[in-house]
Design a protein around this motif. Sequence first.
Motif, PDB file in Angstrom:
ATOM      1  N   UNK A   1      -6.551 -68.735   0.427  1.00 52.21           N
ATOM      2  CA  UNK A   1      -7.164 -67.280   0.753  1.00 52.21           C
ATOM      3  C   UNK A   1      -7.444 -66.799  -0.468  1.00 52.21           C
ATOM      4  N   UNK A   2      -8.500 -66.006  -0.646  1.00 51.06           N
ATOM      5  CA  UNK A   2      -9.289 -65.501  -1.675  1.00 51.06           C
ATOM      6  C   UNK A   2      -8.361 -64.139  -2.082  1.00 51.06           C
ATOM      7  N   UNK A   3      -8.649 -63.387  -3.174  1.00 55.34           N
ATOM      8  CA  UNK A   3      -7.932 -62.140  -3.448  1.00 55.34           C
ATOM      9  C   UNK A   3      -8.377 -60.933  -2.690  1.00 55.34           C
ATOM     10  N   UNK A   4      -9.561 -61.123  -2.245  1.00 51.75           N
ATOM     11  CA  UNK A   4      -9.944 -60.047  -1.167  1.00 51.75           C
ATOM     12  C   UNK A   4      -9.539 -60.010   0.299  1.00 51.75           C
ATOM     13  N   UNK A   5      -9.099 -61.109   0.687  1.00 50.31           N
ATOM     14  CA  UNK A   5      -8.321 -61.367   2.066  1.00 50.31           C
ATOM     15  C   UNK A   5      -7.034 -60.969   1.759  1.00 50.31           C
ATOM     16  N   UNK A   6      -6.221 -61.299   0.515  1.00 48.68           N
ATOM     17  CA  UNK A   6      -5.092 -60.840   0.253  1.00 48.68           C
ATOM     18  C   UNK A   6      -4.918 -59.226   0.324  1.00 48.68           C
ATOM     19  N   UNK A   7      -5.920 -58.495  -0.411  1.00 50.89           N
ATOM     20  CA  UNK A   7      -6.007 -57.213  -0.554  1.00 50.89           C
ATOM     21  C   UNK A   7      -6.054 -56.573   0.809  1.00 50.89           C
ATOM     22  N   UNK A   8      -7.025 -57.142   1.862  1.00 49.00           N
ATOM     23  CA  UNK A   8      -7.377 -56.563   3.153  1.00 49.00           C
ATOM     24  C   UNK A   8      -6.046 -56.609   3.782  1.00 49.00           C
ATOM     25  N   UNK A   9      -5.336 -57.684   3.815  1.00 46.67           N
ATOM     26  CA  UNK A   9      -4.290 -58.141   4.629  1.00 46.67           C
ATOM     27  C   UNK A   9      -3.204 -56.942   4.124  1.00 46.67           C
ATOM     28  N   UNK A  10      -3.006 -57.000   2.651  1.00 47.22           N
ATOM     29  CA  UNK A  10      -2.144 -55.948   1.952  1.00 47.22           C
ATOM     30  C   UNK A  10      -2.306 -54.416   2.537  1.00 47.22           C
ATOM     31  N   UNK A  11      -3.461 -54.369   2.531  1.00 45.69           N
ATOM     32  CA  UNK A  11      -4.096 -52.757   2.884  1.00 45.69           C
ATOM     33  C   UNK A  11      -3.554 -52.481   4.407  1.00 45.69           C
ATOM     34  N   UNK A  12      -3.933 -53.381   5.293  1.00 50.58           N
ATOM     35  CA  UNK A  12      -3.362 -53.093   6.664  1.00 50.58           C
ATOM     36  C   UNK A  12      -1.753 -53.060   6.747  1.00 50.58           C
ATOM     37  N   UNK A  13      -1.063 -53.841   5.857  1.00 53.88           N
ATOM     38  CA  UNK A  13       0.349 -53.737   5.991  1.00 53.88           C
ATOM     39  C   UNK A  13       0.680 -52.634   5.568  1.00 53.88           C
ATOM     40  N   UNK A  14       0.171 -52.006   4.441  1.00 54.60           N
ATOM     41  CA  UNK A  14       0.497 -50.737   4.004  1.00 54.60           C
ATOM     42  C   UNK A  14       0.200 -49.490   4.997  1.00 54.60           C
ATOM     43  N   UNK A  15      -1.091 -49.648   5.473  1.00 50.91           N
ATOM     44  CA  UNK A  15      -1.271 -48.423   6.589  1.00 50.91           C
ATOM     45  C   UNK A  15      -0.288 -48.554   7.606  1.00 50.91           C
ATOM     46  N   UNK A  16       0.086 -49.853   8.072  1.00 51.53           N
ATOM     47  CA  UNK A  16       0.979 -49.872   9.189  1.00 51.53           C
ATOM     48  C   UNK A  16       2.487 -49.414   8.996  1.00 51.53           C
ATOM     49  N   UNK A  17       2.720 -49.568   7.536  1.00 45.62           N
ATOM     50  CA  UNK A  17       4.079 -49.024   7.054  1.00 45.62           C
ATOM     51  C   UNK A  17       4.191 -47.364   6.784  1.00 45.62           C
ATOM     52  N   UNK A  18       3.120 -47.047   6.475  1.00 44.01           N
ATOM     53  CA  UNK A  18       2.711 -45.736   6.331  1.00 44.01           C
ATOM     54  C   UNK A  18       2.901 -44.947   7.929  1.00 44.01           C
ATOM     55  N   UNK A  19       1.959 -45.566   8.616  1.00 42.41           N
ATOM     56  CA  UNK A  19       1.792 -45.003   9.874  1.00 42.41           C
ATOM     57  C   UNK A  19       3.279 -45.006  10.618  1.00 42.41           C
ATOM     58  N   UNK A  20       3.893 -46.187  10.512  1.00 41.62           N
ATOM     59  CA  UNK A  20       5.400 -46.096  11.133  1.00 41.62           C
ATOM     60  C   UNK A  20       6.092 -45.171  10.586  1.00 41.62           C
ATOM     61  N   UNK A  21       6.044 -44.887   9.354  1.00 39.56           N
ATOM     62  CA  UNK A  21       6.942 -43.740   8.766  1.00 39.56           C
ATOM     63  C   UNK A  21       6.515 -42.425   9.217  1.00 39.56           C
ATOM     64  N   UNK A  22       5.338 -41.983   9.439  1.00 39.56           N
ATOM     65  CA  UNK A  22       4.891 -40.874  10.039  1.00 39.56           C
ATOM     66  C   UNK A  22       5.190 -40.802  11.378  1.00 39.56           C
ATOM     67  N   UNK A  23       5.214 -41.779  12.254  1.00 43.08           N
ATOM     68  CA  UNK A  23       5.659 -41.808  13.469  1.00 43.08           C
ATOM     69  C   UNK A  23       7.135 -41.538  14.002  1.00 43.08           C
ATOM     70  N   UNK A  24       8.158 -41.938  12.789  1.00 41.50           N
ATOM     71  CA  UNK A  24       9.511 -42.034  12.870  1.00 41.50           C
ATOM     72  C   UNK A  24       9.535 -40.477  12.370  1.00 41.50           C
ATOM     73  N   UNK A  25       8.963 -39.872  11.511  1.00 37.35           N
ATOM     74  CA  UNK A  25       9.168 -38.562  11.092  1.00 37.35           C
ATOM     75  C   UNK A  25       8.695 -37.565  12.187  1.00 37.35           C
ATOM     76  N   UNK A  26       7.617 -37.874  12.798  1.00 41.98           N
ATOM     77  CA  UNK A  26       7.084 -37.266  14.057  1.00 41.98           C
ATOM     78  C   UNK A  26       8.126 -36.798  15.189  1.00 41.98           C
ATOM     79  N   UNK A  27       8.748 -38.123  15.376  1.00 44.17           N
ATOM     80  CA  UNK A  27       9.775 -38.143  16.558  1.00 44.17           C
ATOM     81  C   UNK A  27      10.804 -37.195  16.058  1.00 44.17           C
ATOM     82  N   UNK A  28      11.370 -37.485  14.767  1.00 47.97           N
ATOM     83  CA  UNK A  28      12.577 -36.787  14.307  1.00 47.97           C
ATOM     84  C   UNK A  28      12.242 -35.324  14.335  1.00 47.97           C
TER      85      UNK A  28
END
Length: 98
Positions: A1-28
Amino acid sequence: MGITENLKRASKQRDELIATDLLVTAKSAVRAYAVAVTETASPDVRKVLIKQMNQAIEDHAEIADYMIKNDMYMAYDIEKQLKHDKEKVDKANKLINK
């Protein structure tokens, strides 16, 4: 897997992490405002708190919709959500055990 594929995958993982944190915060926030509304005796304060709670509910819905549309949150398919969560746990365990 090339670097751009790794970056795309990491970006989606970061987005999911941030979105999950925002969701939990909104629920709280919704819970905190609900408690505050029931604890105040002031009609003016209650009105402000209800307005803020409604905004937190709208924020939660917007974040949840984003996550559902982007396959980060499978609110309507518990089996798929459990599989998704297990994959995240497995990835975390691999990082710990390296």
